[in-house]
Design a protein around this motif. Structure first.
Motif, mmCIF file in Angstrom:
data_model
loop_
_atom_site.group_PDB
_atom_site.id
_atom_site.type_symbol
_atom_site.label_atom_id
_atom_site.label_comp_id
_atom_site.label_asym_id
_atom_site.label_seq_id
_atom_site.Cartn_x
_atom_site.Cartn_y
_atom_site.Cartn_z
ATOM 1 N N ASN A 26 0.831 -1.208 0.000
ATOM 2 C CA ASN A 26 0.000 0.000 0.000
ATOM 3 C C ASN A 26 0.866 1.258 0.000
ATOM 4 N N ALA A 27 1.934 1.253 0.778
ATOM 5 C CA ALA A 27 2.841 2.410 0.810
ATOM 6 C C ALA A 27 3.500 2.615 -0.549
ATOM 7 N N ALA A 50 -9.717 2.132 -7.752
ATOM 8 C CA ALA A 50 -10.632 1.139 -8.294
ATOM 9 C C ALA A 50 -11.378 1.784 -9.463
ATOM 10 N N ASP A 51 -12.016 0.973 -10.292
ATOM 11 C CA ASP A 51 -12.726 1.497 -11.469
ATOM 12 C C ASP A 51 -13.630 2.670 -11.110
ATOM 13 N N THR A 52 -14.320 2.580 -9.993
ATOM 14 C CA THR A 52 -15.097 3.687 -9.440
ATOM 15 C C THR A 52 -14.732 3.788 -7.972
ATOM 16 N N GLY A 96 -1.350 1.101 6.827
ATOM 17 C CA GLY A 96 -1.966 -0.011 7.528
ATOM 18 C C GLY A 96 -2.348 -1.085 6.524
ATOM 19 N N ASP A 97 -3.025 -2.107 7.001
ATOM 20 C CA ASP A 97 -3.415 -3.226 6.144
ATOM 21 C C ASP A 97 -4.342 -2.801 5.017
ATOM 22 N N ASN A 128 -8.782 -5.428 -1.615
ATOM 23 C CA ASN A 128 -7.861 -6.571 -1.608
ATOM 24 C C ASN A 128 -6.993 -6.647 -2.857
ATOM 25 N N GLU A 129 -7.381 -5.941 -3.920
ATOM 26 C CA GLU A 129 -6.591 -5.934 -5.155
ATOM 27 C C GLU A 129 -5.547 -4.821 -5.165
#
Length: 143
Positions: A26-27, A50-52, A96-97, A128-129
């Protein structure tokens, strides 16, 4: 018994490693997104979402607004027209996660105007992607 203990130990180790991997991923995504912003590569920047995705931003109002990749790229392209030298300097990333908080300073110069600097904080929620599904950005541009 030794095999059971070894299995439990290996499972515990693998479980401990996953959050750090997610945080690091994520970072990295956030750093990549800000690099695209500073290159003014709005398509690449929008690709981190994300797409939206939902955006909470004072420039859009007081509630979340859903935007597609194309709408996100267009929003930032319009901002670049107002401030051709716009850039963000990241001060801190707290990963974070599934949530990353980014503290940064945005700056730019309007045509014929003086350069401004604005401290901003964004709370980015990842799916999650590894794509951003919510972007809550906070700043006060009133003096």
């Amino acid at each position: 018994m030794k095999i059971k203990t070894l299995f439990v130990f290996a499972l515990a180790l693998s479980a401990c490693g996953k959050p750090d991997d997610k945080r690091e991923a994520n970072a990295r995504a956030v750093k990549s997104m800000f690099a695209a912003f500073n290159r003014h590569d709005w398509t690449a920047m929008a690709g981190h979402y994300a797409d939206t995705a939902g955006f909470l931003d004072p420039s859009l109002g007081t509630t979340y607004v859903k935007m597609t990749h194309a709408e996100t790229a267009a929003k930032y392209a319009a901002m670049q027209k107002m401030f051709p030298d716009i850039k963000d300097d990241v001060n801190a990333i707290h990963a974070g996660d599934s949530v990353v908080v980014v503290e940064f300073t945005s700056s730019g110069t309007p045509a014929g105007g003086e350069k401004w600097h604005l401290p901003i904080c964004s709370v980015l929620t990842f799916n999650n992607e590894g794509k951003i599904v919510k972007d809550a950005t906070y700043y006060d541009n009133k003096e």
